[in-house]
Design a protein around this motif. Sequence first.
Motif, PDB file in Angstrom:
ATOM      1  N   VAL A 246       0.824  -1.209   0.000  1.00  0.00           N
ATOM      2  CA  VAL A 246       0.000   0.000   0.000  1.00  0.00           C
ATOM      3  C   VAL A 246       0.862   1.265   0.000  1.00  0.00           C
ATOM      4  O   VAL A 246       0.551   2.249  -0.683  1.00  0.00           O
ATOM      5  N   ASP A 247       1.972   1.249   0.748  1.00  0.00           N
ATOM      6  CA  ASP A 247       2.799   2.447   0.895  1.00  0.00           C
ATOM      7  C   ASP A 247       3.897   2.578  -0.155  1.00  0.00           C
ATOM      8  O   ASP A 247       4.585   3.603  -0.203  1.00  0.00           O
ATOM      9  N   LEU A 248       4.071   1.562  -0.995  1.00  0.00           N
ATOM     10  CA  LEU A 248       5.142   1.620  -1.996  1.00  0.00           C
ATOM     11  C   LEU A 248       5.040   2.822  -2.926  1.00  0.00           C
ATOM     12  O   LEU A 248       6.060   3.474  -3.205  1.00  0.00           O
ATOM     13  N   PRO A 249       3.829   3.184  -3.452  1.00  0.00           N
ATOM     14  CA  PRO A 249       3.779   4.316  -4.392  1.00  0.00           C
ATOM     15  C   PRO A 249       4.288   5.627  -3.806  1.00  0.00           C
ATOM     16  O   PRO A 249       4.768   6.492  -4.544  1.00  0.00           O
ATOM     17  N   GLY A 250       4.214   5.793  -2.497  1.00  0.00           N
ATOM     18  CA  GLY A 250       4.680   7.025  -1.875  1.00  0.00           C
ATOM     19  C   GLY A 250       6.136   7.006  -1.485  1.00  0.00           C
ATOM     20  O   GLY A 250       6.635   7.979  -0.896  1.00  0.00           O
TER      21      GLY A 250
END
Length: 349
Positions: A246-250
């Motif tokens: 979930v946090d990879l794109p940021g």
Amino acid sequence: MADRTVPPALNRPGPDRFLWTLDKFTSGMEWLHRNSRRNHPPARPVDRDIPLVVSEIQAAVDEVVSLRLTDPGGGVLPAWQPGAHLDVLLPSGRKRPYSLCGEPGERGYYRIAVRRLADGGGGSREIHDLRPGSRITARGPRNAFPFITAPRYLFIAGGIGITPILPMVRTAAARGADWRLVYTGRSRESMPFVDELRSLAPERVWIRPDTEFGIPASGAELLEHAPRAATVYCCGPVPMITGVRVDLPGSGADSLHWERFSAPPIVGGRPFDVELARTGIRLRVPADRSALEVIGEAVPEVPYSCRQGFCGTCHVRVLAGAVEHRGRAADGRMAICVSRAADRVVLDL
């Protein structure tokens, strides 16, 4: 790979609607990952039986044993690459996959590490009952978690998820790549191979036990350690992997490869009936359980490995009925670990 129980299914919105929505979202992300053109092809089943003898057993940490497996005649074992595992055929007839965690390129022995799970499917308990001199048979090695060449890496491991990651770290270090490792677990005492990892390059390894930080790490916290445009390899419990995804794109990371040691949660499941043609057994598969889990109670020797729909071990020929395919299965076959039926299905079992 570890022998883990299947987590509870999330089938419909409950009191915590956010978690249900998050699970739907991440399940969609996983489908895209499994079916993208950038994804690696499924691992080919390997039917090569390898007789092995347990030559050494070490207690890595509490409830984790490390086993050295050798050829009974002292011969050279088949080659393997980081991310590979063995399918170990246990005395009971169970087959369980365990990641190879020894020195990459070493062919004089294989090393696996297994955490004993009292509430698991029994495979880990059988491994812990083995003794030096015990004979077992393995199949493989094969690789459903291949390690690609990249200039920069972030490795994230949770608990026994360190087993496929450890050879990757050694390989990245040998290649001169820029790498970092974040290793989490319940407590330092429960985390195997900590000293071995720190000896590689202590400044590149962050050991993060939950007991020393109060709470498990978020995906964003784990990804803070990624070198710029790093390739991320992640293995461990489902909540940790979900947070990273979930946090990879940021983050500043470039891509993510993961492996989990449990079956994916069942989303949107509906009950259906299974008939096993060879025995005439009829079974009801509830909405929150897989066909593999239910069939396994009636036919304990039913083969399986990844429980995620891509390895092909549990594929069974369909004789009648419509299948809702959720894994890689073709030619009239069903991946019983993840796929479901619209109403009733007859299998060649």
